[in-house]
Design a protein around this motif. Structure first.
Motif, PDB file in Angstrom:
ATOM      1  N   ARG A 203       0.925  -1.220  -0.158  1.00 43.52           N
ATOM      2  CA  ARG A 203       0.049   0.161   0.031  1.00 43.52           C
ATOM      3  C   ARG A 203       1.176   1.258   0.117  1.00 43.52           C
ATOM      4  N   GLU A 204       0.480   2.249  -0.257  1.00 40.68           N
ATOM      5  CA  GLU A 204       1.487   3.382  -0.804  1.00 40.68           C
ATOM      6  C   GLU A 204      -0.052   5.047  -0.053  1.00 40.68           C
ATOM      7  N   PRO A 205       0.020   5.673   0.770  1.00 40.54           N
ATOM      8  CA  PRO A 205       2.586   5.987   1.665  1.00 40.54           C
ATOM      9  C   PRO A 205       2.663   4.918   2.698  1.00 40.54           C
TER      10      PRO A 205
ATOM     11  N   GLY B  28      10.481   2.293   6.452  1.00 39.00           N
ATOM     12  CA  GLY B  28      10.891   3.554   6.122  1.00 39.00           C
ATOM     13  C   GLY B  28       9.819   4.471   5.444  1.00 39.00           C
ATOM     14  N   ALA B  29       9.160   3.676   4.519  1.00 38.02           N
ATOM     15  CA  ALA B  29       7.929   4.595   3.747  1.00 38.02           C
ATOM     16  C   ALA B  29       6.763   4.526   4.374  1.00 38.02           C
TER      17      ALA B  29
ATOM     18  N   ARG C 251       9.496   6.125  -3.541  1.00 36.36           N
ATOM     19  CA  ARG C 251      10.637   5.964  -4.148  1.00 36.36           C
ATOM     20  C   ARG C 251      11.570   5.055  -2.950  1.00 36.36           C
ATOM     21  N   GLU C 252      10.849   4.656  -2.018  1.00 33.78           N
ATOM     22  CA  GLU C 252      12.046   4.086  -1.405  1.00 33.78           C
ATOM     23  C   GLU C 252      10.857   2.702  -1.213  1.00 33.78           C
ATOM     24  N   HIS C 253       9.171   2.616  -1.084  1.00 33.37           N
ATOM     25  CA  HIS C 253       8.301   2.057  -1.782  1.00 33.37           C
ATOM     26  C   HIS C 253       9.023   0.505  -2.524  1.00 33.37           C
TER      27      HIS C 253
END
Ligand SMILES: Nc1ncnc2c1ncn2[C@@H]1O[C@H](COP(=O)(O)OP(=O)(O)O)[C@@H](O)[C@H]1O
Ligand SMILES: [Mg+2]
Length: 212
Positions: A42-44, A49-50, A79-81
């Motif tokens: 999932r995002e965010p 880290g994300a 980007r981290e994801h």
């Protein structure tokens, strides 16, 4: 050496309470029955880290960040994801299904908060490069219905839900506009029906577009 089956990247998008989390779990089960290895994310968030950045975005008062700062935080988390979770999974040949991706940033920070689309495109280039989802499913429903559904599962993550109705209306229009501009990648699905019917429709689209 035999070539490894390529993984696919599917994103689910839509406003609050559209049914993304509900449908992702069902899509995962459907794909696994077809012998795909699947990860859902999932995002965010979606990597340690994300997820730390997620907390900054989804909790606390609405006025905590302006739209530009929000966009920067979302792309940093994205980007981290990708580096920690999505790209390694696709390399292994897994299918990755993500609850939200970059279209949410364009819909919320762009259409919702008025950040220039050109700026968001530049941030996309910096954070993501040329990579794109293979398929994006946009769950569409009237904002009042979505917010009512979301309110019923209310927790701490209400920062976006608490924005005014006009904001959510712009987000909905934004998603529809995004789909119109990228018809090869995006499919809009009416999310007002019952859960099972929507799952079947999503499965049909995945079969059509990706040959699952
Ligand atoms: N098709 C549907 N009809 C009625 N209620 C639904 C439907 N899909 C999901 N819900 C319910 O609405 C709420 C929000 O759904 P959820 O999947 O969490 O949405 P999202 O992840 O898009 O915010 C949940 O309580 C869920 O059980
Ligand atoms: Mg959800």
């Amino acid at each position: 050496m035999t070539e490894r089956a390529a993984g696919r990247f599917i994103t689910l998008e839509g406003g609050e309470g559209a049914g993304k989390s509900t449908q992702i779990a069902r899509l995962r089960a459907w794909l696994e029955r077809r012998a795909h290895r699947v990860i859902t994310t999932r995002e965010p968030g979606g990597s340690p880290g994300a997820e730390m950045i997620r907390k900054l975005l989804v909790e606390g008062p609405v006025e905590r960040w302006d739209g530009t700062t929000e966009a920067l935080l979302h792309f940093a988390a994205r980007r981290e994801h990708l580096r920690s979770t999505v790209w390694p999974a696709l390399e292994r040949g897994d299918w990755v299904v993500s609850d939200r991706f970059a279209d949410s940033t364009l819909a919320y920070q762009g259409y919702g908060h008025g950040i220039e689309p050109a700026i968001l495109e530049q941030l996309y280039k910096v954070a993501v490069g040329d990579f794109q989802p293979d398929l994006t499913i946009i769950l569409d429903l009237p904002i009042e219905t979505g917010l009512k559904r979301a309110a019923e599962r209310r927790g701490a993550e209400t920062r976006y839900e608490n924005l005014p109705l006009e904001f959510h209306a712009r987000v909905r229009e934004g998603f529809l506009e995004i789909a119109k501009r990228a018809p090869k990648r995006c499919v809009v699905i009416d999310a007002t029906g019952d859960v099972e019917a929507i799952t079947r429709r999503i499965a049909d689209v995945v079969t059509d577009r990706l040959g699952a």
